[in-house]
Design a protein around this motif. Structure first.
Motif, PDB file in Angstrom:
ATOM      1  N   MET A   1       0.753  -1.191   0.066  1.00  0.00           N
ATOM      2  CA  MET A   1      -0.078  -0.182   0.043  1.00  0.00           C
ATOM      3  C   MET A   1       0.900   1.175  -0.064  1.00  0.00           C
ATOM      4  SD  MET A   1      -3.076   0.953   2.727  1.00  0.00           S
ATOM      5  CE  MET A   1      -1.997   1.385   4.079  1.00  0.00           C
ATOM      6  N   LEU A  16      -8.782   5.571   9.424  1.00  0.00           N
ATOM      7  CA  LEU A  16      -8.421   4.343  10.481  1.00  0.00           C
ATOM      8  C   LEU A  16      -8.673   4.778  11.947  1.00  0.00           C
ATOM      9  CD1 LEU A  16      -4.764   3.373   9.007  1.00  0.00           C
ATOM     10  CD2 LEU A  16      -6.775   2.277   9.044  1.00  0.00           C
ATOM     11  N   VAL A  40      -4.186  -4.328  13.906  1.00  0.00           N
ATOM     12  CA  VAL A  40      -4.487  -3.925  12.559  1.00  0.00           C
ATOM     13  C   VAL A  40      -4.115  -2.529  12.253  1.00  0.00           C
ATOM     14  CG1 VAL A  40      -6.451  -3.929  10.868  1.00  0.00           C
ATOM     15  CG2 VAL A  40      -6.476  -5.779  12.336  1.00  0.00           C
ATOM     16  N   TRP A  43      -0.475  -1.970  12.097  1.00  0.00           N
ATOM     17  CA  TRP A  43       0.210  -2.660  10.583  1.00  0.00           C
ATOM     18  C   TRP A  43      -0.211  -1.640   9.597  1.00  0.00           C
ATOM     19  CZ3 TRP A  43      -1.959  -4.258   6.118  1.00  0.00           C
ATOM     20  CH2 TRP A  43      -1.107  -4.767   5.382  1.00  0.00           C
ATOM     21  N   PHE A  44      -1.423  -1.071   9.492  1.00  0.00           N
ATOM     22  CA  PHE A  44      -1.793  -0.046   8.514  1.00  0.00           C
ATOM     23  C   PHE A  44      -0.902   0.909   8.522  1.00  0.00           C
ATOM     24  CE2 PHE A  44      -5.936  -1.959   7.842  1.00  0.00           C
ATOM     25  CZ  PHE A  44      -5.956  -2.307   6.276  1.00  0.00           C
ATOM     26  N   ARG A  47       2.530   0.547   7.125  1.00  0.00           N
ATOM     27  CA  ARG A  47       2.432   0.421   5.684  1.00  0.00           C
ATOM     28  C   ARG A  47       2.534   1.899   5.046  1.00  0.00           C
ATOM     29  NH1 ARG A  47       5.396  -2.857   5.351  1.00  0.00           N
ATOM     30  NH2 ARG A  47       4.775  -4.380   3.817  1.00  0.00           N
ATOM     31  N   LEU A  48       1.704   2.564   5.910  1.00  0.00           N
ATOM     32  CA  LEU A  48       1.531   3.988   5.339  1.00  0.00           C
ATOM     33  C   LEU A  48       2.766   4.940   5.096  1.00  0.00           C
ATOM     34  CD1 LEU A  48      -1.337   5.914   4.387  1.00  0.00           C
ATOM     35  CD2 LEU A  48      -1.244   6.381   6.902  1.00  0.00           C
TER      36      LEU A  48
END
Length: 69
Positions: A1, A16, A40, A43-44, A47-48
């Motif tokens: 992502m 989020l 979650v 983790w996002f 990735r951001l």
């Protein structure tokens, strides 16, 4: 992502956080959902944002979702 642009990242980050706040709308179940959502969200965030910033953002998001209120 791979999201480019600071405003797009801001919107994704706010989304989020909004998902995490939605769990408060369900009395009794919200705390359990926060336990599931915390990793979650962390983790996002990793990735951001790339590198060290992503790791720090992931830890902050994880802790923010685990803390009550």
């Amino acid at each position: 992502m791979q999201i480019q642009g600071k405003y797009k990242k801001l919107i994704v980050g706010l989304a989020l956080d909004g998902v995490g706040m939605l769990s408060l709308a369900i009395p009794g179940l919200g705390e359990f959902l926060d336990i599931l959502w915390a990793p979650v969200a962390g983790w996002f965030m990793t990735r951001l944002y790339p590198g060290r910033k992503g790791k720090i953002a992931g830890v902050v998001a994880f802790l923010e979702e685990l803390l009550p209120g």
